[in-house]
Design an enzyme around this catalytic site. Structure first.
Site, PDB file in Angstrom:
ATOM      1  N   GLU A   7     -77.281  18.018 -54.675  1.00  0.00           N
ATOM      2  CA  GLU A   7     -75.852  17.814 -54.201  1.00  0.00           C
ATOM      3  C   GLU A   7     -76.138  17.762 -52.644  1.00  0.00           C
ATOM      4  O   GLU A   7     -77.019  18.526 -51.928  1.00  0.00           O
ATOM      5  CB  GLU A   7     -74.897  18.690 -54.742  1.00  0.00           C
ATOM      6  CG  GLU A   7     -73.992  18.321 -55.453  1.00  0.00           C
ATOM      7  CD  GLU A   7     -72.796  17.358 -55.156  1.00  0.00           C
ATOM      8  OE1 GLU A   7     -73.278  16.829 -54.171  1.00  0.00           O
ATOM      9  OE2 GLU A   7     -71.600  17.495 -55.638  1.00  0.00           O
ATOM     10  N   ASP A   8     -75.158  17.040 -51.788  1.00  0.00           N
ATOM     11  CA  ASP A   8     -75.050  17.133 -50.501  1.00  0.00           C
ATOM     12  C   ASP A   8     -74.236  18.555 -50.011  1.00  0.00           C
ATOM     13  O   ASP A   8     -74.887  19.464 -49.075  1.00  0.00           O
ATOM     14  CB  ASP A   8     -74.144  16.016 -49.818  1.00  0.00           C
ATOM     15  CG  ASP A   8     -72.967  15.923 -50.585  1.00  0.00           C
ATOM     16  OD1 ASP A   8     -72.469  16.339 -51.359  1.00  0.00           O
ATOM     17  OD2 ASP A   8     -72.046  14.813 -50.203  1.00  0.00           O
TER      18      ASP A   8
ATOM     19  N   ASP B 269     -68.726  22.908 -52.364  1.00  0.00           N
ATOM     20  CA  ASP B 269     -67.368  23.322 -51.607  1.00  0.00           C
ATOM     21  C   ASP B 269     -66.583  24.248 -52.372  1.00  0.00           C
ATOM     22  O   ASP B 269     -67.033  25.562 -52.876  1.00  0.00           O
ATOM     23  CB  ASP B 269     -66.650  22.132 -51.080  1.00  0.00           C
ATOM     24  CG  ASP B 269     -65.338  22.304 -50.520  1.00  0.00           C
ATOM     25  OD1 ASP B 269     -65.133  23.315 -49.671  1.00  0.00           O
ATOM     26  OD2 ASP B 269     -64.540  21.444 -50.324  1.00  0.00           O
TER      27      ASP B 269
ATOM     28  N   PHE C 149     -64.796  20.807 -42.096  1.00  0.00           N
ATOM     29  CA  PHE C 149     -65.171  19.593 -42.831  1.00  0.00           C
ATOM     30  C   PHE C 149     -66.196  18.730 -41.975  1.00  0.00           C
ATOM     31  O   PHE C 149     -66.149  18.538 -40.826  1.00  0.00           O
ATOM     32  CB  PHE C 149     -63.941  18.678 -42.799  1.00  0.00           C
ATOM     33  CG  PHE C 149     -64.388  17.361 -43.738  1.00  0.00           C
ATOM     34  CD1 PHE C 149     -64.137  17.518 -45.057  1.00  0.00           C
ATOM     35  CD2 PHE C 149     -64.429  16.269 -43.189  1.00  0.00           C
ATOM     36  CE1 PHE C 149     -64.300  16.439 -46.126  1.00  0.00           C
ATOM     37  CE2 PHE C 149     -64.866  14.934 -44.052  1.00  0.00           C
ATOM     38  CZ  PHE C 149     -64.857  14.989 -45.388  1.00  0.00           C
TER      39      PHE C 149
ATOM     40  N   ARG D  89     -71.916   8.490 -42.512  1.00  0.00           N
ATOM     41  CA  ARG D  89     -72.960   8.922 -43.346  1.00  0.00           C
ATOM     42  C   ARG D  89     -74.340   8.470 -42.656  1.00  0.00           C
ATOM     43  O   ARG D  89     -75.366   9.358 -43.002  1.00  0.00           O
ATOM     44  CB  ARG D  89     -73.074   8.110 -44.529  1.00  0.00           C
ATOM     45  CG  ARG D  89     -71.735   8.252 -45.550  1.00  0.00           C
ATOM     46  CD  ARG D  89     -72.129   7.546 -46.744  1.00  0.00           C
ATOM     47  NE  ARG D  89     -71.032   7.384 -47.691  1.00  0.00           N
ATOM     48  CZ  ARG D  89     -70.734   8.249 -48.356  1.00  0.00           C
ATOM     49  NH1 ARG D  89     -71.047   9.352 -48.686  1.00  0.00           N
ATOM     50  NH2 ARG D  89     -69.337   8.165 -49.275  1.00  0.00           N
TER      51      ARG D  89
HETATM   52  P1  IMP Z   1     -66.399  20.440 -54.707  1.00  0.00           P
HETATM   53  O1  IMP Z   1     -66.273  20.067 -55.874  1.00  0.00           O
HETATM   54  O2  IMP Z   1     -65.203  21.163 -53.875  1.00  0.00           O
HETATM   55  O3  IMP Z   1     -67.573  21.453 -54.712  1.00  0.00           O
HETATM   56  O4  IMP Z   1     -66.884  19.373 -53.712  1.00  0.00           O
HETATM   57  C1  IMP Z   1     -68.022  18.884 -53.654  1.00  0.00           C
HETATM   58  C2  IMP Z   1     -68.152  17.217 -52.931  1.00  0.00           C
HETATM   59  O5  IMP Z   1     -67.010  17.186 -52.137  1.00  0.00           O
HETATM   60  C3  IMP Z   1     -69.173  17.139 -52.243  1.00  0.00           C
HETATM   61  O6  IMP Z   1     -70.055  16.789 -53.073  1.00  0.00           O
HETATM   62  C4  IMP Z   1     -68.893  16.468 -51.089  1.00  0.00           C
HETATM   63  O7  IMP Z   1     -68.901  15.036 -51.609  1.00  0.00           O
HETATM   64  C5  IMP Z   1     -67.378  16.631 -50.957  1.00  0.00           C
HETATM   65  N1  IMP Z   1     -67.227  17.355 -49.796  1.00  0.00           N
HETATM   66  C6  IMP Z   1     -66.804  18.505 -49.679  1.00  0.00           C
HETATM   67  N2  IMP Z   1     -66.871  19.426 -48.343  1.00  0.00           N
HETATM   68  C7  IMP Z   1     -67.163  18.198 -47.742  1.00  0.00           C
HETATM   69  C8  IMP Z   1     -67.256  18.048 -46.310  1.00  0.00           C
HETATM   70  O8  IMP Z   1     -67.248  18.934 -45.390  1.00  0.00           O
HETATM   71  N3  IMP Z   1     -67.677  16.829 -45.956  1.00  0.00           N
HETATM   72  C9  IMP Z   1     -67.920  15.685 -46.704  1.00  0.00           C
HETATM   73  N4  IMP Z   1     -67.706  15.820 -48.005  1.00  0.00           N
HETATM   74  C10 IMP Z   1     -67.342  17.117 -48.605  1.00  0.00           C
HETATM   75 MG    MG Z   2     -70.994  14.784 -53.215  1.00  0.00          MG
END
Ligand code: IMP
Ligand code: MG
Length: 181
Positions: free
Chosen positions: A99-100, A103, A152, A165
């Site tokens: 994963e990148d 969150d 963010f 990106r």
């Molecule tokens: P989660 O399901 O809330 O953990 O979100 C994970 C996904 O949301 C990540 O894989 C990202 O694609 C996107 N995401 C969450 N925070 C950011 C951010 O600060 N910048 C860009 N994408 C984000």
């Molecule tokens: Mg993602």
């Protein structure tokens, strides 16, 4: 530096260092296992390609596209939709989800549940970034590059409305970039 970026959070040097460290650890932990790396598109693509160059054991990889954020929205809804599924069977595989950023944890929580139903032998997570203060679903991140505060971020694969990106570092956008939308 790109003029839309307020400040750099993770520099190119820190990215190189994190990938070397994670690659070495994964090479040790998965020696003799032929792990399957699952890249979560599109944000994690750049990270996975750098990471695996630092891994010196046999491995395979595949891609999956899921979405948890809709369009302009920068707040997770908790809904995870499969946009492109894997082509590889997970049965009896040692799976490493790439994963990148983690969150709220909703995306990975749902993916682990799904991969368990597909009979993976083991499932671990490597996430380049971690925003621990935002976690709603408790998900154990086995390998983390960098922990960041609740901001963010864009760059190094991560986008805001599909832009930024290609930045080689991770940065925080200037507030006027959001408000001018
Ligand atoms: P989660 O399901 O809330 O953990 O979100 C994970 C996904 O949301 C990540 O894989 C990202 O694609 C996107 N995401 C969450 N925070 C950011 C951010 O600060 N910048 C860009 N994408 C984000
Ligand atoms: Mg993602």
């Amino acid at each position: 530096m790109n003029s839309d970026i307020q400040r750099v959070l993770v520099s190119e040097k820190e990215i190189v260092d994190a990938n070397q460290r994670l690659g070495k650890q994964l090479s040790e932990d998965y020696a003799g296992k032929n792990p399957l790396f699952v890249c979560i598109l599109r944000g994690a693509a750049m990270f996975m390609m750098d990471l695996i160059k630092n891994i010196d054991i046999p491995l395979e990889y595949d891609f999956m596209d899921v979405s948890s954020y809709g369009g302009e929205n920068t707040v997770s809804t908790g809904d995870v939709k499969i946009i492109k599924d894997l082509d590889t069977s997970l049965r009896d595989r040692d799976v490493v989800i790439v994963e990148d950023i983690i969150d709220t944890g909703y995306t990975l929580d749902r993916l682990i549940e799904l991969f368990n139903t597909r009979h993976a032998k083991s499932i671990r997570i490597v996430s380049f970034l971690d925003k621990p203060s935002r976690r709603i679903k408790h998900v154990h991140v086995d390998y983390n590059g960098v922990k960041i505060p609740d901001e963010f971020v864009v760059g190094y694969g991560m986008d805001y409305n599909e832009r930024y990106r290609n930045l080689p570092y991770v940065g925080v956008l200037k507030p006027e970039i959001y408000s001018s939308k």
